[in-house]
Design a protein around this motif. Sequence first.
Motif, short mmCIF file in Angstrom:
data_model
loop_
_atom_site.label_atom_id
_atom_site.label_comp_id
_atom_site.label_asym_id
_atom_site.label_seq_id
_atom_site.Cartn_x
_atom_site.Cartn_y
_atom_site.Cartn_z
N SER A 90 61.29 22.37 -1.72
CA SER A 90 60.68 23.65 -2.09
C SER A 90 59.37 23.47 -2.85
O SER A 90 58.53 24.36 -2.88
CB SER A 90 61.65 24.47 -2.94
N GLU A 91 59.17 22.30 -3.45
CA GLU A 91 57.95 22.02 -4.22
C GLU A 91 56.90 21.26 -3.40
O GLU A 91 55.79 21.03 -3.89
CB GLU A 91 58.31 21.19 -5.46
N LYS A 135 50.99 16.49 -5.76
CA LYS A 135 50.99 15.03 -5.83
C LYS A 135 52.36 14.49 -5.43
O LYS A 135 53.40 14.97 -5.90
CB LYS A 135 50.63 14.56 -7.25
N ILE A 136 52.36 13.49 -4.59
CA ILE A 136 53.62 12.91 -4.10
C ILE A 136 54.43 12.34 -5.25
O ILE A 136 55.65 12.54 -5.32
CB ILE A 136 53.34 11.84 -3.03
N VAL A 137 53.78 11.65 -6.18
CA VAL A 137 54.52 11.03 -7.28
C VAL A 137 55.23 12.08 -8.13
O VAL A 137 56.34 11.86 -8.62
CB VAL A 137 53.60 10.14 -8.14
N GLY A 168 62.59 14.75 -8.14
CA GLY A 168 63.85 14.45 -7.48
C GLY A 168 64.75 13.57 -8.33
O GLY A 168 65.95 13.85 -8.48
N ASP A 169 64.18 12.52 -8.91
CA ASP A 169 64.97 11.62 -9.76
C ASP A 169 65.46 12.34 -11.02
O ASP A 169 66.61 12.16 -11.44
CB ASP A 169 64.13 10.40 -10.15
N LEU A 213 55.10 20.18 7.00
CA LEU A 213 54.52 21.10 6.03
C LEU A 213 53.69 22.17 6.75
O LEU A 213 52.46 22.08 6.82
CB LEU A 213 53.66 20.31 5.04
N GLN A 214 54.39 23.16 7.30
CA GLN A 214 53.72 24.22 8.04
C GLN A 214 54.64 25.43 8.13
O GLN A 214 55.86 25.31 7.95
CB GLN A 214 53.36 23.76 9.45
N ASP A 215 54.07 26.57 8.42
CA ASP A 215 54.84 27.77 8.72
C ASP A 215 55.12 27.81 10.22
O ASP A 215 54.34 27.29 11.02
CB ASP A 215 54.06 29.03 8.30
N GLY A 216 56.22 28.47 10.57
CA GLY A 216 56.54 28.62 11.98
C GLY A 216 57.23 27.41 12.55
O GLY A 216 57.40 26.37 11.88
#
Length: 377
Positions: A21-22, A28-30, A36-37, A111-114
């Motif tokens: 959801s984020e 930023k990936i990190v 998550g952790d 990472l897209q709509d539809g």
Amino acid sequence: MSDDEREEKELDLTSPELVLSECKPKAKIVDLCEKGDSYIREQTGNMYKNVKKKIERGVAFPTCISVNNTVCHFSPLASDDAVFEEGDMLKIDMGCHIDGFIAVVAHTHVLQDGPVTGRAADVIAAANTAAEVALRLVRPGKKNKDVTDAIQKVAAAYDCKIVEGVLSHQLKQFVIDGNKVVLSVAGPETRVDDAEFEENEVYAVDIVTSTGEGKPKLLDEKQTTIYKRAVDRNYHLKMKASRFIFSEINQKFPIMPFTARALEEKRARLGLVECVNHELLQPYPVLHEKPGDYVAHIKFTVLLMPNGSDRVTSHPLQELQPTKTIDDPEIKTWLALGTKTKKKGGGKKKKGKKGDKAEESTEAEPMDATNGAASQD
């Protein structure tokens, strides 16, 4: 949300839903890996608070988010500025444990709509369908080779490849890589012992598919940030930084994989090198397919119970519109198998319809294996 729904949601600690959801463009990936952790540590920490015996719990495998042609294990350091972009294909991989009992999950999301279309949809559908077939073949009496052969056949039906070098391991208490293994692709240099699945075993079924060659490569050793203590190895380290880091690892992460982010960063950069060189740590390298290739990852935990297989981790897929459909009769037969076995002396097999629906759903749109229903985000 009812109390039952809330309880079920809280117990499924490996769900990547919070992280997913984020995941937004320019995030930023990190930061998402840390989130998550942190979520796993928080949720596992809230359990069994009042028991007298100390119970180990927390992260069993650090959160990784591998993007596009990156195959696996990308969990960058705090100093890394990599961000998501619109249209990225994300592989979210994570795991938790309570008292050493491990549950892991991986999920792929664009990472897209539809709906997801074209080859991107093919590669996700290939991973998902292969996972569904594996769920039905990882059952008592079947052999690990049966699963290896089947998932390759499924991938080929979508004109994709199963990625080499991926292993599905038996899980045991405090053991994330048990001796019984399912190989993704058999070959002259990658062989495992023949094994038969048995009741009351637990497996992490790990499926990675690619539109490329399925032969990922290590491009930069500096990207590796996840390690696991090799408990059978010992060596007297020469560098002070190495001894400091190794002591910290033995105290904090004696058994489960961990991320270098959790260590004192400056010393870690120096100390980890000597630890790896002398095989005190097992690295989880960041592997890549060629730029432009699509890579999808589905991983789930399955319990081989006396009455059938229980898949305990999953996540619904986006709507997919693949260019391929499943026409092969053998694959259809596998998908039509139920995941529960008929009890002795007991009436009709109620799960037959569930298996039939699995066959229909996998052709039209992805299926949530926990309830046999077609699922969309």
